[in-house]
Structure formats: structure tokens, C-alpha cells
Design a protein around this motif. Structure first.
Motif, mmCIF file in Angstrom:
data_model
loop_
_atom_site.group_PDB
_atom_site.id
_atom_site.type_symbol
_atom_site.label_atom_id
_atom_site.label_comp_id
_atom_site.label_asym_id
_atom_site.label_seq_id
_atom_site.Cartn_x
_atom_site.Cartn_y
_atom_site.Cartn_z
ATOM 1 N N ILE A 1 34.331 45.343 45.128
ATOM 2 C CA ILE A 1 33.018 45.503 44.504
ATOM 3 C C ILE A 1 33.216 45.329 43.009
ATOM 4 N N ALA A 2 32.422 44.500 42.390
ATOM 5 C CA ALA A 2 32.554 44.324 40.942
ATOM 6 C C ALA A 2 31.205 44.530 40.273
ATOM 7 N N THR A 3 31.219 45.228 39.148
ATOM 8 C CA THR A 3 30.017 45.309 38.326
ATOM 9 C C THR A 3 30.402 44.889 36.932
ATOM 10 N N GLY A 4 29.545 44.095 36.312
ATOM 11 C CA GLY A 4 29.875 43.612 34.978
ATOM 12 C C GLY A 4 28.649 43.594 34.109
ATOM 13 N N ALA A 5 28.851 43.293 32.840
ATOM 14 C CA ALA A 5 27.710 43.189 31.940
ATOM 15 C C ALA A 5 27.951 42.084 30.928
ATOM 16 N N ARG A 6 26.901 41.313 30.675
ATOM 17 C CA ARG A 6 26.926 40.409 29.531
ATOM 18 C C ARG A 6 25.883 40.946 28.585
ATOM 19 N N HIS A 7 26.188 40.973 27.323
ATOM 20 C CA HIS A 7 25.229 41.528 26.386
ATOM 21 C C HIS A 7 24.410 40.433 25.737
ATOM 22 N N SER A 8 23.265 40.818 25.202
ATOM 23 C CA SER A 8 22.215 39.863 24.822
ATOM 24 C C SER A 8 22.711 38.608 24.108
ATOM 25 N N HIS A 9 23.771 38.765 23.334
ATOM 26 C CA HIS A 9 24.243 37.665 22.506
ATOM 27 C C HIS A 9 24.962 36.600 23.318
ATOM 28 N N SER A 10 25.235 36.863 24.556
ATOM 29 C CA SER A 10 26.272 36.100 25.234
ATOM 30 C C SER A 10 25.797 35.581 26.585
ATOM 31 N N GLN A 11 26.325 34.454 26.974
ATOM 32 C CA GLN A 11 26.026 33.906 28.304
ATOM 33 C C GLN A 11 27.049 34.338 29.334
ATOM 34 N N ILE A 12 28.123 34.929 28.896
ATOM 35 C CA ILE A 12 29.181 35.235 29.852
ATOM 36 C C ILE A 12 29.516 36.723 29.822
ATOM 37 N N GLU A 13 29.984 37.219 30.962
ATOM 38 C CA GLU A 13 30.330 38.641 31.063
ATOM 39 C C GLU A 13 31.410 38.991 30.045
ATOM 40 N N ASN A 14 31.244 40.110 29.353
ATOM 41 C CA ASN A 14 32.299 40.557 28.454
ATOM 42 C C ASN A 14 32.926 41.875 28.895
ATOM 43 N N MET A 15 32.445 42.436 29.996
ATOM 44 C CA MET A 15 33.109 43.619 30.538
ATOM 45 C C MET A 15 32.868 43.668 32.039
ATOM 46 N N ALA A 16 33.826 44.237 32.760
ATOM 47 C CA ALA A 16 33.659 44.339 34.206
ATOM 48 C C ALA A 16 34.516 45.464 34.761
ATOM 49 N N TYR A 17 34.000 46.075 35.820
ATOM 50 C CA TYR A 17 34.738 47.073 36.594
ATOM 51 C C TYR A 17 34.898 46.513 38.000
ATOM 52 N N ILE A 18 36.099 46.517 38.516
ATOM 53 C CA ILE A 18 36.364 45.953 39.841
ATOM 54 C C ILE A 18 37.042 47.009 40.712
ATOM 55 N N SER A 19 36.389 47.376 41.811
ATOM 56 C CA SER A 19 36.978 48.315 42.773
ATOM 57 C C SER A 19 37.444 47.542 43.991
ATOM 58 N N MET A 20 38.653 47.779 44.429
ATOM 59 C CA MET A 20 39.174 47.075 45.601
ATOM 60 C C MET A 20 39.807 48.047 46.577
ATOM 61 N N GLU A 21 39.770 47.677 47.843
ATOM 62 C CA GLU A 21 40.503 48.402 48.861
ATOM 63 C C GLU A 21 41.676 47.514 49.239
ATOM 64 N N LEU A 22 42.898 48.052 49.140
ATOM 65 C CA LEU A 22 44.065 47.209 49.409
ATOM 66 C C LEU A 22 44.517 47.340 50.854
ATOM 67 N N ALA A 23 44.534 48.546 51.309
ATOM 68 C CA ALA A 23 44.817 48.813 52.712
ATOM 69 C C ALA A 23 43.851 49.950 52.995
#
Lengths: 339, 339, 339, 339
Positions: free
Chosen positions: B206-228
Motif C-alpha cells: 500500500i502506498a500513499t504519497g503527496a505532490r505539493h501544489s508547485h509540482s507535477q510529481i510526488e515528493n513524498m511517499a509512505y509504502i507499507s509492504m507485507e513480506l511474508a
């Protein structure tokens, strides 16, 4: 914002204070002794009774405060007419019953966070307090720290600019109560700080957590929230971390702030750093349209005062002056709803 | 695990090394000079040519390595029969075309991470390398650090016990390339470390990210993963943070490890801390069924060697001995698939 | 104070620079490769030759700079008419002979600190340079760091008020040369910073040191100095410390400054803290006549540029423009006299 | 070495303790409240009376301990037959008179450090205590910390090898008492730790200090001592530093230890680092005869217990069992002699 009298002021006030608020504490486990010590040192208040099921804990309280009464059951305290206010630091599942009884008996109430185990219970306590015209305050201690007060001030005067995100890591090894998971234990701190400082509530929320084989309850969780369309908030709460971390980043368009509660002197650092969109892009391949700005950092001086003492003073003032506490039932109800 | 000859050994080897690997570097922006410097210092290798579109960057390369050739277009390098291997550090969107041309021209290839802009492209490069029997290595530099090698060793020998979670924070102010978001820029580091150290791949994400008004691309993200089923992984990657943090926690049932890449001397700390389920619960209210154990911490000594130099040496060895690199196309393909 | 062109400026200047300074390096052990790399990257300069007694070191230099000449003896370099300047990084005991020969052969000279093994030798080198009108610069690298330049600026504009003391701790494990003690190795850094920043010289000095059983030379020392009647300076230099520390405190009547050279971003912190004499003392026993003032701290942003590169540029400029270096023989002579 | 019962043990012991030690505290300024709180929580002891000249301080004490008596003069306490022991935390110049009166009145005595203002006075107090067979303990609190106990244990079992040096920095902004200089205020801590841990006394001593224009008393000092022929000790004590530092290095032939009292968890770090004399020197110019060894570091787990509580318990035990305290008058007399 909280304004607090200086120690000098308070000492002098003491002699002239007409009505002393008489307080009883229910629950003398981990947090109870701190509440008892602080309220006993506040001018205008007096510790009268401590209740705990465990006789050993009663003995400890008696050793520490030889002049007080102790008891096992809450009845003697709730119906003690010499007591004006009750401080409740029992397991969460019992908050509702005890607070309800106390409010109905006409006592003012301070409850350990979170207010109750469900928003339905929390809601009813809030209504009961309003009905009986009693102060219902929730012990979100961090709100009363000088550091959080300073952060509120910095954000409120717009020094950071539009807020981009709030990121908090609150991890350590170990828990203190067995009847709640890590989110109920640690997240209320960050949620209360978040809502107090930014004056915004989460619109949406995604949480992922894990309980490990030995355990029936979550011991770690990651919570992502959207506060407004452009503000992201993220909490990492964890009981299974090798070291203690209490680190919050609040980043805005103009400046960025780091709050490290474990630092002795420099708890808050404000960085004059950020990004600016550049108009053109002559340089080609290796330059980007976004410019990063790196300026000075400053760390405002934070007065060293025990937050719990300021909080106890605030409780006494709210009772004496009929004011609504900063961390009243309404705000705490929002925390419970999110949880 | 990577075993590396001592500096002494390497120096002596140099005189006797029969065939020198002749290398060309494409892209002399941020990372290219580092690759050029390191390969030019490795025994058994020689820097022959640098290609960059920008004449200024060519001048810089020539100033630094007066004996090499420089050029604007990749053609002269790809078809230079005096060159055995090509190092590619151009923007990601161009990786596929350049690497494909180089492999088809019979060159061995080292590509900056991530391997390509899509798993389809990455997949084809892997197949091309296999078909032409050329070394295709991806520059996941962190894998070659002494610190990550030490962590792998600690995890592999079971010192941490069953792994509970992997948490990594990789934040700073600023980015280096304009054609990718923060996840493509920073997350490959953590994903490659994660998969190398734990020898597990994410099952869900699951990933959540944010791009801020000035930008077209994400500049921060949180990624949760299940490995096993029981291993959780979480990454926080961010270009908009006031300070630089590179902090990874790997917690197991027996011990917990913290890897702080910004520490000069004590990059890895292993804590003899954890939890144990207690059999009974005599103490009552204030004791829990779970016991927390707090023991000593140790920080293994980490030899100071530049990882990029070890990586360049590894590349040369793989070519000379026909071996598969630790960070070959297959492993990097997995990273690209996750991204 | 040192003013340095931006990287952009320098790149453009390069193409137009008429006369290139041709440099030879004598000594390619620990520090020589750094000098060679930096001078080879400076516009207006070119590395021509490296001399070292050890054939292995020559091979390393040749590998790194394939276009240069290498030799064992200094004669070929000193009498090489294609060389304009000589950088000397040999053991201290040899500085005098080599620098003397170079100056007499009409070369400009940069010598590793300290200038010479005695003030008599240093004095003669200074006179020789004056006589032959050659630049004689001593490699006190720290003076060229952005951090020390910033400290100089802060002190010079009186921000700290009257200076009370300068305290420096420079300790680590290990030494690099066998022909000098810890004072000759480490103290020149602090002495040169001290005299450059405060513009004062020591009036008196007490030193205590220790050599441990295994060793013929001091491996730790404490040096107390009086700079003016009211300024105290103290250095702790030590080769036998478990960790590396480079920490300087400069305290003044108005503010206090801490310079931690191992910090990545916040190398300099300026504290608005100090003492004030209060007029009266009403409070009695527990209040003192001196009031302590605790205000904010700020950390000025320090641009990240390699000091050695700035220093090499400064050397080239001094030669081209006939200027006297910031760290010329005269200032270094004072350091040698103190030692 | 100090062995302390666990908290559980102590709680149970309480019920069975036959004779309670009744304690009075003289001086309720900065340190007095801490002593009062701790002794009031120790099993086997009871706080009976607090004396302070300042009525405000008496009010504070009464607020905190409503059951005790308060007074302005020491007479009522010294001649109070219900009091068995007196804790003295008044200015140093008064220690002698008060402690003498208390010992002569048959009280056991705990005095804040240093024991007295001169070695003559200290000497007489020691003799008085012996004569009247009373416990005379000096409040060198640090000796009772778990950290110093652990360091003593590590040094005693020879883990560090022969000790080379002891270096301590104890600096901060501000002082607490007006009748003594920085050496009398801060150095007793380090001197008591030094002598306790190394079991050696200084043979010779050089001190340099400074008082700044505003002040009649030294506010900073450097003290160099020789402990045995090969052990060097150095203290830096300072009231005029922008930050608080409490850092001690103890280096031995085999290992090195750092004690940072401001660290929350890792107060003690033991480094497997040192030097070894190599037999030969084949490498020539750039290798030295001394080899530096860099191994792992470990940080022993330190239990978190308030030292002052352990100290108060130790005082009670010494009285009950007629034992000599670890920090008795004799050891403290040595500290006073050095000062």
C-alpha cells in the motif's frame, strides 16, 4: 493559547487563595503517582484520597503522602463530600463507568487519555459534564508542554507558510497497559498535538498494523491521514522498537520544523528551507524546474517547566473560573472517534 | 556474500593482470564523475571515453582525466571497438535504449538504478544480456557497502531471530533528476537492501504519497509492504524534509538492529532487546502478560572502504570470471516490478 | 576574508585563463593524493609531476593521473623548468631542505603544516620566499573551510561580544606520521584557527602531556594559553581516544559559539546565552548576584565546498596576482614558534 | 561494590522493618527537596522536620509534606530527640558548624558535597564521627548511580587493561551557590568518581582557571593531575558554557570507555580499541611502529534507578547495620584536601 503565571506569582497567590480544590485520585499504577504529586504541589488544590485495588499501591501512596486517606473501592471516594474533583488513571475500559459515576455525583473530572473506549461512551461523558456543569478534562499532557505551546505559536503566526505535511514517529520498547493496542496507547498523543497545532481534523485515514505471534494485540502501526486536500499526516507508533524516538516534522511552504521531545535543550528546530518553482530551465538536463532553498536554522529557547504541573494548574483554574479546558471532552471525543 | 581482497592484494594483482577492461561512461552529471573516478582507480580496468550531451560536462571530464576521449553522442562509444564495457548514468527514461544498444554491440553494461522505466523494458534487457552472454549489472551501490554486507551477515546467521519488521526512513531536501518521482529515486535503495538482506519479496503493498501544489510529481511517499505473513516492511521516502535521515530498523524476535548510514563510526547497532511471553500473571492489574527484555547493545566495527570502488571491482571480476553480479538484472527487475 | 567565485564562474573563467600554473607534488602518502586531485581540478592549474620514494605510490599516482610524470628523487622536479610551483607533503623534518631548494630554484611553494621543524628553519624559509619574490603558503586547510570563514565573520562583527575563552578538543585514534608528537600533528590546526579568528597570539602557555609505555613520543597533551589578559585558550589534542571529536567553543560576553566539525549540516551553533551582573540581591540565600541568560540558538547555513579546493584556488590566485596568502609563511611561523 | 535490593524486595521489607530512622533536613533550597523526597520514600526511614531560614521555602516544604514540622533555626532540629539523623544541604561555609553540632548531639549525618570548606574542618568532622560512633556520609551522589557502579565493575575486572588516562568535561551554564567557585562546585563529582573507580589518588596537580570581569570567583578551570607515574587525569569544569556536557573518557591499554551521563540509554560505551607496538617496520615511510586496533563497541544495559534513592537506602543500612558508607568522611576528606 495557554498563558501561565510564573512560579513566583503562583507562590504568592497561594496564601490568598480562598477555596482549595480537594482532589481524589483513582488508580495509583504508572501514571497516578505523577498526577498525585503534581496536584499536591499546585496552589489552590489539595490531595485528599487515593484509591487503588492493590493494597501494595495504597501503601506506596500512604508512604509518600502520609496525611491522605487510601481505599480499595471507588465508592468511598465518589461519595466523599469533602472531595470536589476526581482524577482517573485506571485502564481505559473502566473510564466510562468511573467518570460517569463521578460526574453524576457532582465531581469535576480529569481522565487519562483517551477519554473512553468508544466514541459512544465518550460522547455520553461529554453530555453528562455539560448537563451537570462540571469540568471534564482529558489528560493530553503533551498539549501543556512548553514545546507544543511554542509550536502552536510558530504555526499560528504563519511562519511555516501553508502546511504540507505532519510526520510523527513515536516508538519505544514496551507498553504500560494490557487492555489496549499500540494505537490506543500512543496515537492519542500525536492526534491531540496534530489537531491542536494545525487546527484541522483528518478527512480520511489508512492504517496498517501488525501483531506478532506472541500477542493478541497490535504492537506497531502506521497511520496515513489526509487533513485537508493538501495536508498529509503520518504516524508511526510502535512498542517493539529498540530505542525510544519521539520525533515530529511539520513542513510548510516557507519553513520546516522538527520537534524532538528527547532533546534536552533544543527540542524545536526551525529550518529556513524549502522549495521554489523556477520560471525557466536554461541549464538543461541536470537542472530541475524546482529550486531547493537552504538557509539558517534556529532553536527557540524553551522554558523548563513540568507540563503536568501546568496542566493541573489549568484544571484548578477552569474549575475556579468556570472555564472550558484546552483539552476538554469535545476535543478528546474527536481523538476517540478517529481511533 | 561479497568477499573483497584487501587493498594490498589488489595492488599486487594489478601488475600481473593480463587483460584490462576498457570502460566508457555515458552521462557525466551528478553520479557519472563518481563512477569514472572509481573505475579509473580499479586494477584491471581503464577509463577510455566519457560521453555527455553538455560540452561543459565534457570539459570537466577532460580536465579531470586528460588522457580520455570525450563525445556528445553515444554512437562513437557504442561502436568503439576499444571499449569492452559501458557505464550508463543518464536519466531513467533513456536507460532502455542505451543499454539495449550497448548489449547488442557486445558490451558489458553497468546501469544506474533503477534498471529501466518499466518492468517490460527491464525484462527485455535481462533477456538481451543472457542472450549475448554479457554482464548486466545494476548500480545498487548500497548493497556493496560494508554496512549492508555486515547486516546481511547478522541476519543470515539468525542473530535477530525471526524477523518482525523492516522500517526505513530515507528523507532529505532535494532531488537530482527531473524525470522521476521520489519513489523511483529513493525507494530502489531500500527495496534492494530489503530483498538482499531478508531474502524475501513483498507480497502486497500500500502506498500513499503527496505532490505539493508547485509540482507535477510526488515528493513524498509512505509504502507499507507485507513480506511474508508475519514480516511487515515500511518505507518513508521524502525530498521535502529539512534534514537528511537514512535510518533503518530491522527487528526480530531475539534482537533488534538499527542501521544509521549517517553515523561516522557506529553505523550498525545491535540491541539485545525484545519481548517474551510470560506464562502467568500473578501481579494483576499493572503487569502484562508480555515481558520486555532490555540487554546490552553492541556496534560491530565497520571497515571504511568506498562502496563504489568495491562495486567497480566486483563488475570487473564478474566480467573476467564470467560470474553473475550480486545486483544483476534479475534482482533489479524485481525492484522495477515493485515500483 | 576569503571570497570565492561560484563554481559557474570558475568554469567559464577556465577557457579564458591565459597562463596555466604547472604544479609538481612531492610526497604521495596520506595527504599528497588529496592535494594532487584538487590542484588537477582547479582552473588555471595543471598537475605535471608527482615525486615519491616509494615505487608503489608512484604507480598509484600514475594509475590515477596517467598523463603525469613520476619520479623517486626531488631533483628532477625541482629542476624541471616546466614546473612553476611545488606542493610539499613529506615528513616535517624534510620540509626545510625541500622548500629551500624549491624556492631557490624559483618555484612557488605550498608546504604541509607545520611549515618546518623549528622556528629558525621556518624563519629562513619566510626570508627566502621574500627574497625570491615567490609565494610561500602553508597548508592550514581548516582556515579555508566555509565554517572557519563563517566563525571569523561572526567574531569580527562583534556578535559574541568580548571574548572570554576558546576551548578546543581534537582527539581521535591514531596518527599519520611517525616523526612528530601529537602536539606537532594536531595543535597547528587549532593554533591557526585561534589566531586567524581571534586575531590574537598566546602570551603565555602551560602544556602537560603524556607518552605511554609503548611509545617514545607524546600521544596526548593539554595546552592552556593566555591570549590577552582576559582571554583563556585551551587545547586538548589526543591520538589515543576511542572516538573522533573536533569540537571548539568560543564564548563571549554576549553570545557563545560551538563549532563541531563532524556535524554534517549544523557545524556552527550560536547561542544567545550568557551572564549578567545583577545590581542587587534581595532574594537572599539561594539567588546569586550573577544572572544567567538563556535565549535562542541559531545555526547559520554553511555552503558545502571542499576547503582544499578553495585553498588550491587561493594559491593559484596569489601566484597570478602577486598577493600574499591568508596562510602565508609569516602566520605559520608564529604557529611553529608556539610549538 | 554497592549491591541494592530490587524494588520488589524493598517493598516487602518495609512492612517488617522494626526501627524507623527519623530524619530532619536542614536547607530546602535547590537540593534539599530532592533529599527530602527520596528519604521520605525509603523504607525504614521517615521525614520528620525541615529547617530553612526562608519562610517561603518552609511553606513549600509544608505544602509538599503536610505532616512534617518546619522551622527557621537549626536548634529545634538538632535538639529534637525524635530525630535520629540530619541531612545538611546548606552553603559549604556552614557545613562544619552544623555537622559538628549534629554529631555532638548524637545524630547520624549526611552532608552535601564537599564535606567542608577546609581540610582542617573536614578532618575534625571525621574524627568527631568516629568518636561519637555516628555515621558521617557525604552526598557524592554520582557514586551511587548505576553507571558509575558499572564503570567501577568494568575497571576492577581489568577489562580496560592498565589505565592510561581519565579525562572529564563537566560544563554547563550557571551555578547554584554563591559562596564557592566552579572548582568547589563541580570538581568534587569528578574527583570522587576518579578515586572511587581507579582507586588511586592524585600525586601532583596543575590548575588554571579564569574569572571574568563581572565576577569575583572563578567560573572555569582546567585541572591536570598525575595519579600514578603513568596515569594522567584532566578535568574541565565550567559554568560559562552554552551547553551542558558531562563526558568522561577512561582509556586503558586494552580498551577505552566513554561515560556520557546525558545519554538516556547508552551512558557507557566500551570500545575495543587501542594501540599495539609492532615488531618491525618493513613498509617504510608511511607506516609507523605503532599499530592502531579498531574493534567493536558495546554499551552495557544500565538499570534506571534514581541514584539518590539508592544513596538514601545505603545511609539507612549503614546506620542500621553499623557499617561504613562508601562515601564516608574519610574519602570525602581526600576530595577536600585536593581542592
Amino acid at each position: 493559547m495557554l498563558t501561565t503565571k510564573t512560579a513566583e506569582h503562583i507562590q504568592e497567590q497561594k496564601a490568598t487563595s480562598p477555596n482549595t480544590l480537594r482532589v481524589g485520585v483513582i488508580g495509583y499504577g504508572y501514571w497516578g503517582p505523577n498526577l498525585a504529586r503534581n496536584i499536591s504541589e499546585v496552589n489552590g488544590a489539595e490531595l485528599i484520597q487515593v484509591v487503588d485495588q492493590d493494597p501494595k499501591r495504597q501503601t506506596l501512596a500512604k508512604k509518600r503522602f502520609p496525611h491522605i486517606q487510601t481505599a480499595s473501592g471507588i465508592e468511598s471516594l465518589i461519595h466523599n463530600s469533602k472531595i470536589d474533583a476526581v482524577f482517573i488513571t485506571t485502564p481505559i475500559s473502566t473510564h466510562y463507568e468511573i467518570a460517569k459515576a463521578a460526574l453524576e455525583a457532582g465531581k469535576h473530572v480529569l481522565v487519562a487519555k483517551p477519554l473512553a473506549a468508544s466514541s459512544k461512551e465518550a460522547d455520553e461523558l461529554v453530555r453528562l459534564a455539560d448537563k451537570h456543569k462540571r469540568v471534564l478534562m482529558v489528560d493530553h499532557t503533551f498539549i501543556y508542554t512548553r514545546a507544543v505551546q511554542k509550536i502552536k505559536e510558530i504555526v499560528k503566526r504563519g511562519e511555516l507558510g501553508d502546511i504540507y505535511y505532519f510526520d510523527s514517529v513515536r516508538v519505544n520498547l514496551g507498553l504500560f497497559q494490557q487492555d489496549l493496542n499500540v494505537v490506543w496507547d500512543l496515537a492519542p498523543h500525536d492526534l491531540s498535538i496534530l489537531m491542536y497545532v494545525l487546527e484541522k481534523e483528518p478527512l480520511s485515514l489508512i492504517a496498517t498494523g501488525a501483531r506478532h505471534s506472541h500477542s493478541q494485540i497490535e504492537n506497531m502501526a502506521y497511520i496515513s491521514m489526509e487533513l485537508a486536500r493538501t495536508i498529509m499526516a503520518h504516524l508511526h507508533v510502535n512498542w517493539l522498537a529498540p530505542v525510544k524516538v519521539r520525533l515530529t516534522m511539520i513542513c510548510g511552504r516557507k519553513k520546516m520544523l522538527i520537534y524532538d521531545d528527547l532533546e534536552a535543550d533544543e527540542k524545536i528546530k526551525v529550518y529556513d528551507r524549502g522549495i521554489e518553482v523556477s520560471k525557466n530551465n536554461k541549464e538543461g538536463l541536470y537542472k530541475t524546474l524546482i529550486e531547493y532553498r537552504t538557509g539558517d536554522m534556529y532553536a527557540p529557547n524553551i522554558e523548563k517547566v513540568e507540563a503536568l504541573k501546568l496542566e493541573c494548574e489549568h484544571f484548578v483554574e477552569c474549575v475556579q473560573e468556570g472555564r472550558r479546558p484546552i483539552t476538554d471532552g469535545h476535543t478528546s471525543l474527536k481523538v476517540v472517534r478517529i481511533l
